[in-house]
Design a protein around this motif. Structure first.
Motif, PDB file in Angstrom:
ATOM      1  N   PHE A 176       0.717  -1.145  -0.134  1.00  4.19           N
ATOM      2  CA  PHE A 176       0.189   0.123   0.003  1.00  4.19           C
ATOM      3  C   PHE A 176       0.767   1.176   0.019  1.00  4.19           C
ATOM      4  CE2 PHE A 176      -2.858   2.934   2.179  1.00  4.19           C
ATOM      5  CZ  PHE A 176      -3.969   3.061   1.343  1.00  4.19           C
ATOM      6  N   ILE A 177       1.901   1.298   0.820  1.00  3.86           N
ATOM      7  CA  ILE A 177       2.862   2.423   1.030  1.00  3.86           C
ATOM      8  C   ILE A 177       3.762   2.503  -0.145  1.00  3.86           C
ATOM      9  CG2 ILE A 177       4.619   3.603   2.306  1.00  3.86           C
ATOM     10  CD1 ILE A 177       3.162   2.781   4.763  1.00  3.86           C
ATOM     11  N   GLY A 178       4.265   1.429  -0.611  1.00  2.00           N
ATOM     12  CA  GLY A 178       4.923   1.510  -1.979  1.00  2.00           C
ATOM     13  C   GLY A 178       4.363   1.909  -2.980  1.00  2.00           C
ATOM     14  N   ALA A 179       3.152   1.861  -3.134  1.00  2.00           N
ATOM     15  CA  ALA A 179       1.977   2.369  -4.233  1.00  2.00           C
ATOM     16  C   ALA A 179       1.929   3.835  -4.254  1.00  2.00           C
ATOM     17  CB  ALA A 179       0.898   1.581  -4.507  1.00  2.00           C
ATOM     18  N   PHE A 180       2.356   4.337  -3.196  1.00  2.00           N
ATOM     19  CA  PHE A 180       2.180   6.031  -3.171  1.00  2.00           C
ATOM     20  C   PHE A 180       2.956   6.740  -4.190  1.00  2.00           C
ATOM     21  CE2 PHE A 180       0.607   6.591   1.596  1.00  2.00           C
ATOM     22  CZ  PHE A 180      -0.916   6.354   1.066  1.00  2.00           C
ATOM     23  N   GLY A 181       4.295   6.186  -4.284  1.00  2.00           N
ATOM     24  CA  GLY A 181       5.051   6.744  -5.408  1.00  2.00           C
ATOM     25  C   GLY A 181       6.015   7.876  -4.694  1.00  2.00           C
ATOM     26  N   PHE A 182       7.298   8.122  -5.315  1.00  2.00           N
ATOM     27  CA  PHE A 182       8.250   8.980  -4.715  1.00  2.00           C
ATOM     28  C   PHE A 182       7.865  10.372  -4.507  1.00  2.00           C
ATOM     29  CE2 PHE A 182      11.959  11.656  -5.070  1.00  2.00           C
ATOM     30  CZ  PHE A 182      12.871  11.283  -4.223  1.00  2.00           C
ATOM     31  N   PRO A 183       7.110  11.154  -5.560  1.00  2.00           N
ATOM     32  CA  PRO A 183       6.624  12.583  -5.199  1.00  2.00           C
ATOM     33  C   PRO A 183       5.855  12.667  -3.816  1.00  2.00           C
ATOM     34  CG  PRO A 183       6.199  12.066  -7.422  1.00  2.00           C
ATOM     35  CD  PRO A 183       6.575  10.640  -6.723  1.00  2.00           C
ATOM     36  N   VAL A 184       5.024  11.471  -3.709  1.00  2.00           N
ATOM     37  CA  VAL A 184       4.036  11.694  -2.492  1.00  2.00           C
ATOM     38  C   VAL A 184       4.842  11.272  -1.196  1.00  2.00           C
ATOM     39  CG1 VAL A 184       2.127  10.557  -1.310  1.00  2.00           C
ATOM     40  CG2 VAL A 184       2.099  11.152  -3.761  1.00  2.00           C
ATOM     41  N   LEU A 185       5.803  10.194  -1.351  1.00  2.00           N
ATOM     42  CA  LEU A 185       6.371   9.763  -0.183  1.00  2.00           C
ATOM     43  C   LEU A 185       7.322  11.023   0.158  1.00  2.00           C
ATOM     44  CD1 LEU A 185       7.260   6.242  -1.231  1.00  2.00           C
ATOM     45  CD2 LEU A 185       5.676   6.784   0.470  1.00  2.00           C
ATOM     46  N   ALA A 186       8.011  11.670  -0.714  1.00  2.00           N
ATOM     47  CA  ALA A 186       8.979  12.861  -0.271  1.00  2.00           C
ATOM     48  C   ALA A 186       8.274  13.845   0.235  1.00  2.00           C
ATOM     49  CB  ALA A 186       9.692  13.468  -1.551  1.00  2.00           C
ATOM     50  N   GLU A 187       7.118  14.150  -0.150  1.00  2.00           N
ATOM     51  CA  GLU A 187       6.250  15.136   0.578  1.00  2.00           C
ATOM     52  C   GLU A 187       5.876  14.792   1.967  1.00  2.00           C
ATOM     53  OE1 GLU A 187       2.867  16.900  -1.764  1.00  2.00           O
ATOM     54  OE2 GLU A 187       2.493  18.266  -0.148  1.00  2.00           O
ATOM     55  N   LEU A 188       5.347  13.444   2.148  1.00  2.00           N
ATOM     56  CA  LEU A 188       4.905  12.973   3.467  1.00  2.00           C
ATOM     57  C   LEU A 188       6.036  12.978   4.090  1.00  2.00           C
ATOM     58  CD1 LEU A 188       2.601   9.905   2.348  1.00  2.00           C
ATOM     59  CD2 LEU A 188       1.797  12.284   3.141  1.00  2.00           C
ATOM     60  N   TYR A 189       7.299  12.609   3.680  1.00  2.00           N
ATOM     61  CA  TYR A 189       8.400  12.881   4.625  1.00  2.00           C
ATOM     62  C   TYR A 189       8.454  14.005   5.181  1.00  2.00           C
ATOM     63  CZ  TYR A 189      13.371  11.552   5.967  1.00  2.00           C
ATOM     64  OH  TYR A 189      14.472  11.565   6.615  1.00  2.00           O
ATOM     65  N   ARG A 190       8.324  15.121   4.454  1.00  2.00           N
ATOM     66  CA  ARG A 190       8.502  16.473   4.932  1.00  2.00           C
ATOM     67  C   ARG A 190       7.635  16.993   5.747  1.00  2.00           C
ATOM     68  NH1 ARG A 190      10.198  19.542  -0.361  1.00  2.00           N
ATOM     69  NH2 ARG A 190       8.431  18.478  -0.830  1.00  2.00           N
TER      70      ARG A 190
END
Ligand SMILES: [K+]
Ligand SMILES: [K+]
Lengths: 451, 451
Positions: B207-221
């Motif tokens: 589920f989390i892997g399917a978010f994609g890099f741009p989303v994960l990067a923004e969630l990270y910040r």
């Protein structure tokens, strides 16, 4: 004064949009009551309420799906009732779509003046009214010609009596022109399979009938100058020929060696049957072969054709050729990187594209949802359910034979689909156009990643 | 100077768009050659070229469709090769999608300056580069945590040796995070069906892997402040949860009484399996039950989910959640009569809508065309062919069991679908955005009748 006048318009123009479904509902109820009369039924007993309702809905929506065999279940009186329902339903949809066009044209005109923008319309409806009678007369004359051609052929090759030949000729001509798939024969056109003297006039009537009033009106006035046709007429006419070519060719190639359809036919009949397959799937609904026996690939292509349908404000159903082709031109513009979607030196507004997209996607959801429901209710396979649901939504009337065997809830679902397919796309498209508001302020743009 | 500079840009930025398919082609060829080594094969003999090509394509595109049983056909060396191909393919797609994003962002920025318009971007890619390492480390740490959790569970309940438990734990964690549907077990996750200790961590990873890099990067910040997320992140995150809820609920309701799936399970396992059904269909591709035995309605919904897919620039496939939701918002705007398509106080441009529409329709044509071709080539039923074609295009990896029984042409078709599904949507969307030209002149508008 302008703003308050603008506020009053929606209430005024809501009327014709609501008139459309109400008129059809009324006509279906009247048709149901008439068909419930014992004299409408062939043989003893009254028709069941569901059979009467289904047949009336199918006739008024010019579909042709049936739960019972039209020829043997209904009496000659029943056949006349069906014939009248089809003619009234067919003319009704054309008239109401034209009235809606008038209102929408007027409203858009007002809007356009307010914005001081140039907005060319498909057909200038203002001068169409005097044409209406002449076009109707032309249409009825054309139906009469087809009826005469069919009558002569029927008398020569199929029936001993002139009365029977005339009755079949008139019935089939009316059905063909109204794109309604009813037939007095149990096997639809199969009796005449490969008989060019029947298939060709019927196919021509279906093909031209599916153009729709705005296109026929424009062709009536200026068919000699294709370069001056409106975008709407160009899309509809050339689109019809394109879909005919693609559909027929696919049918010919896939069915070539199928013993249930083309394999046993001589070459000329192969061509005629393929052309019939290309024409009837886009809403005619008459069939000279069994759609349950064609290859599944052909069924798949037929489903696409039934979904696309015919011309706007015609007796044909589906999302309409213009809706389909607009979306194709959007893809073309995107592939070419064009800033605007252009068709023949004209640009198509983003609002029009949004409306086309919405109609198409809502239709997809409706058909797919109904298919899943039909599978659950009836245990039919995916392709069987999809075929029947698309045929009902597209008011086509082709069937793999599923409909008569369905239980009441499934048949009610198909009744709903025929009704929504008939009035829904027109009403929704009109409502979408009428509800368009001008922006009061612009929000900042943001661009999500696509794909 | 500006106009000439503008002319030079397409040549310059054509590079990363072309890089994407070329890099994946190269990786697939290397993978195929490695898998052709006799040591990659379990038991005597070399793998066939087609099996090696299919497996390499499936691994590099992080799909998981297989022509042979992964666990028994390939040796431990083969499994390591597949694991590496998946990791490189998964990280590769994220990295290349990000590079493309940088270029597109830069180009759009230039375009924007030229037009003196405000254009907010999804993620400011300029400051993403330093984040890249930290996010990758976080991702790998997350994979490691999942691997540890799985290893402990496997050791406790399934394997006697620690080595085997660790290997299965690492393999499954990598597959889950990369949304790749490979499994060392012949029956995928079926061994662990109803075991929450396995299904839950695997599902969370997918589920989390399917978010994609741009989303994960923004969630990270800034995951703590959903109100400040970009539209892209909001659509992806809330859309993922929405599709999860809809998919799981539909699975639960339809499969509730199906003895092949939920009927025999206790209540908690019913929920877990349904959630798995909701998650895995959108690209995970692991399965704890046989998709050939679920009800056809569930297969239909799974096909829709596989077609929609996951987040942009993720290891998930499909047309992507943002593409799908944008089209839904277009319908919503049309129903409400809104002049602009608005999402959370931001407007979406007509160009973005056109791109989304084009991607979706091209994908539909591709999947439907491939389905018809697959039916012709293999004689499979419509739903079987549609399921497998959608699974390949969406790089999902779920199967009703058709793939291993297909002939070479059909398997080559699926190889092509996996490749196009993986790089095609990203490349097409990027190319569309990059090719956008500004209008030099406006053509007069004309409005065909819709519906
Ligand atoms: K019809
Ligand atoms: K996958």
């Amino acid at each position: 004064m302008r703003p308050s006048r603008r506020l009053h318009i929606p209430a005024a123009i809501a009327h014709p949009v609501r008139l459309l479904p109400l008129a059809f509902l009324g006509l279906i109820l009247i048709g149901t009551l008439l068909l419930l009369l014992p004299i409408a039924r062939s043989g003893p007993g009254s028709p069941t309420f569901l059979d009467a309702l289904f047949t009336a809905t199918s006739a008024v929506t010019v579909t042709g799906l049936t739960t019972v065999d039209t020829g043997t279940y209904w009496s000659p009186v029943g056949h006349v009732i069906i014939l009248l329902l089809v003619e009234i339903g067919g003319i009704g949809i054309i008239a109401l779509a034209t009235i809606l066009g008038l209102f929408i044209g007027g409203r858009l005109g007002l809007r356009t003046q307010m914005l001081a923008q140039v907005d060319m319309h498909v057909v200038s409806f203002g001068d169409v009214r005097p044409l209406f009678r002449r076009v109707t007369v032309t249409l009825l004359s054309f139906q009469a010609v087809i009826a005469v051609v069919l009558t002569l052929r029927y008398r020569a090759a199929y029936f001993d009596s002139w009365l029977e030949s005339v009755w079949h000729g008139v019935f089939d001509a009316v059905m063909a022109f109204n794109n309604a798939g009813f037939s007095l024969n149990t096997d639809s056109l199969a009796t005449y399979a490969g008989d060019i003297g029947v298939i060709v006039p019927v196919s021509i009537a279906v093909f031209i009938g599916a153009f729709g009033f705005p296109v026929l009106a424009e062709l009536y006035r200026g068919w000699r100058r294709p370069s001056r046709w409106t975008i709407h007429t160009r899309l509809t006419v050339w689109g019809s020929f394109l879909l005919l070519a693609v559909g027929s060719l696919a049918f010919l190639v896939i069915e070539w060696s199928n013993p249930s359809t083309l394999a046993t036919q001589p070459f000329v009949d192969k061509i005629a049957t393929s052309v019939e397959g290309g024409i009837m799937t886009r809403s005619g609904g008459l069939q000279s072969f069994d759609w349950a026996l064609v290859r599944p690939e052909t069924q798949g292509i037929a489903i696409l054709m039934m979904f696309i349908g015919g011309g706007s404000a015609s007796t044909a159903g589906g999302i309409k050729i213009t809706t389909f082709l607009l979306l194709a031109f959007v893809i073309l513009a995107e592939l070419r990187g064009d800033p605007e979607v252009q068709i023949g030196r004209r640009s198509i507004s983003g609002r029009t594209i949004r409306t086309a997209l919405s109609i198409a996607l809502i239709a997809v959801m409706l058909v797919v949802g109904s298919t899943l429901l039909l599978m659950t209710l009836s245990g039919a396979s995916y392709i069987e359910a999809l075929f029947e649901a698309t045929s009902a939504f597209g008011t086509v009337g082709l069937s793999t034979g599923l409909t008569p065997h369905l239980t009441a809830p499934s048949q009610l679902l198909l009744i709903g689909l025929m009704f929504v397919g008939r009035v829904g796309t027109i009403a929704a498209a009109s409502a979408f156009v009428l509800r368009r508001r001008q922006p009061r302020y612009h929000l900042p743009e943001e661009q999500p990643i696509i794909g």
